[in-house]
Write a protein that holds these residues in place. Sequence first.
Motif, PDB file in Angstrom:
ATOM      1  N   PHE A  36     -10.376   3.185   0.891  1.00 63.29           N
ATOM      2  CA  PHE A  36     -10.774   2.664  -0.418  1.00 63.29           C
ATOM      3  C   PHE A  36     -12.225   2.168  -0.380  1.00 63.29           C
ATOM      4  N   PHE A  99       3.109   0.875  13.101  1.00 60.49           N
ATOM      5  CA  PHE A  99       2.969   1.366  11.734  1.00 60.49           C
ATOM      6  C   PHE A  99       4.228   2.138  11.381  1.00 60.49           C
ATOM      7  N   TYR A 100       4.333   2.542  10.107  1.00 66.45           N
ATOM      8  CA  TYR A 100       5.436   3.445   9.792  1.00 66.45           C
ATOM      9  C   TYR A 100       5.198   4.780  10.496  1.00 66.45           C
TER      10      TYR A 100
ATOM     11  N   PHE B  28       4.056  -0.613  -6.575  1.00 64.38           N
ATOM     12  CA  PHE B  28       2.874  -0.376  -5.746  1.00 64.38           C
ATOM     13  C   PHE B  28       1.733   0.148  -6.600  1.00 64.38           C
ATOM     14  N   TYR B  32      -1.892  -1.552  -6.999  1.00 64.50           N
ATOM     15  CA  TYR B  32      -3.047  -0.818  -6.483  1.00 64.50           C
ATOM     16  C   TYR B  32      -4.068  -0.608  -7.594  1.00 64.50           C
ATOM     17  N   MET B  35      -6.044  -3.760  -8.138  1.00 65.31           N
ATOM     18  CA  MET B  35      -7.067  -3.918  -7.098  1.00 65.31           C
ATOM     19  C   MET B  35      -8.223  -2.968  -7.365  1.00 65.31           C
ATOM     20  N   ALA B  36      -7.894  -1.707  -7.666  1.00 62.37           N
ATOM     21  CA  ALA B  36      -8.934  -0.696  -7.856  1.00 62.37           C
ATOM     22  C   ALA B  36      -9.818  -1.056  -9.047  1.00 62.37           C
ATOM     23  N   ALA B  39     -12.052  -4.128  -8.055  1.00 65.91           N
ATOM     24  CA  ALA B  39     -13.067  -3.742  -7.061  1.00 65.91           C
ATOM     25  C   ALA B  39     -14.101  -2.793  -7.673  1.00 65.91           C
ATOM     26  N   ILE B  77      -9.524  -6.871  -3.453  1.00 64.19           N
ATOM     27  CA  ILE B  77      -8.877  -6.396  -2.223  1.00 64.19           C
ATOM     28  C   ILE B  77      -7.980  -7.494  -1.643  1.00 64.19           C
ATOM     29  N   TYR B  81      -3.768  -7.610  -0.914  1.00 69.03           N
ATOM     30  CA  TYR B  81      -3.140  -7.847   0.392  1.00 69.03           C
ATOM     31  C   TYR B  81      -2.401  -9.178   0.473  1.00 69.03           C
ATOM     32  N   GLN B 108       3.359 -14.139   8.801  1.00 69.86           N
ATOM     33  CA  GLN B 108       3.389 -13.319  10.019  1.00 69.86           C
ATOM     34  C   GLN B 108       3.453 -11.826   9.698  1.00 69.86           C
ATOM     35  N   THR B 111       0.094  -8.724   7.116  1.00 70.73           N
ATOM     36  CA  THR B 111      -0.822  -7.587   7.313  1.00 70.73           C
ATOM     37  C   THR B 111      -0.068  -6.254   7.377  1.00 70.73           C
ATOM     38  N   ARG B 114       1.770  -3.973   3.368  1.00 69.94           N
ATOM     39  CA  ARG B 114       1.340  -2.822   2.559  1.00 69.94           C
ATOM     40  C   ARG B 114       1.494  -1.484   3.275  1.00 69.94           C
ATOM     41  N   ASN B 115       1.972  -1.516   4.507  1.00 63.91           N
ATOM     42  CA  ASN B 115       2.104  -0.261   5.256  1.00 63.91           C
ATOM     43  C   ASN B 115       3.456   0.387   4.962  1.00 63.91           C
ATOM     44  N   ILE B 116       3.489   1.089   3.852  1.00 65.47           N
ATOM     45  CA  ILE B 116       4.732   1.722   3.410  1.00 65.47           C
ATOM     46  C   ILE B 116       4.532   3.226   3.302  1.00 65.47           C
TER      47      ILE B 116
END
Lengths: 193, 176
Positions: A36, A99-100, B28, B32, B35-36, B39, B77, B81, B108, B111, B114-116
């Motif tokens: 991004f 990670f996934y 999502f 997103y 954010m976009a 930004a 951004i 997050y 914890q 971070t 968002r990793n999906i």
Amino acid sequence: MSGDETVFRWLNDLAGQSNVFDGFIRLVISDYLIPFIATLAVAWLWFAGRREEETGRFQHAALHGLVALGLSQLAVALINIAVGRPRPFEQLPDVTVLFYEPINSSFPAHPIATIFALGVVVWMVHRWLGTLVLALGLLLGIGRIVAGLWFPTDVLGGIAIGALSAWLGGLVLGRLAGAEAFIRRKTASLGLE
Amino acid sequence: MFSRRKVLGVGFKAKGLSVDRLSVLVMFSWQYLLMAFLACLGIVQLAAARSGRRHLWLLRRRRATRLLGVVLVVGGIALFYLLPLWMAGPWGLGQVDGSATWATASLQSLTAARNINDTAGGLSGHWQALWVSLAWIAAVFFARAVGRIGNLTGAEDRPPDQEKRVLADVTAGEQR
């Protein structure tokens, strides 16, 4: 053990040692952060030119970035079909994954090709911003090796494809001077130049 | 081929509903897009502040416009997050499948939130390209509309070097 695997092991062994480090890696390897930022850098070029000459150069670079982006996506898609390399966590024992687990080919590193295609184009007209984008791309590449998703040669392949796409994009855009002039005329008529 | 691996994950804060791909994708996508948009608006401000395109400024002073640009980029951004801390979602290591639960993220697990995977409702590159393009267009037209109001109240486009010359002339006049 190949050199590729040796470097992979060396970096992947860093994962799982510290929660803070793992958290940092998970953030920088996100699908949504560094790609991004690279896109924003190209977008910035459109309105950032101070003088007429600089505006022309920057806007040409922004269009160059779009063409290079398209070429890099095409190259990655074709190579994915031809190569189809399994991910490190699918090939090797005892890989730490942060990670996934992606299901597409490991080679070439797709986001790296994207970021380097954009980063090289930005670097050609604005050195420090381009360097920042390329450095972030490198960080993403190293981070994903640490996270067990890519081999180092996947990252190198992504860099090569990105750089090649940027070079080819310049040639293609050179042949599309009429289209570029049309786009710039249209955006100017909308007051977006 | 064998596969022995250690997946280092973080637990969910609370167990709850099961997750379906479409609801993750919809949630999502708008986050997103937000954010976009923020930004992109920030990037327009940074670029316009540099080039002196006042018709795109949201504020009347160059330094304030630049500062606003930085705040919008970083804030947009950061918001994306940090949002999982307050909003429930399929947060965790990103391995969202039938067994995933809907909950807020812990510090914890933040971070990783968002990793999906695309296959579980994360955004593929094509979706990202679509949302960023839309956000860019919306941000430019928003800045132009607000900038036009500013222009109606007296501000006008002026290249920065010319602006500096005018400023120098004014200063010299005052000293005389």
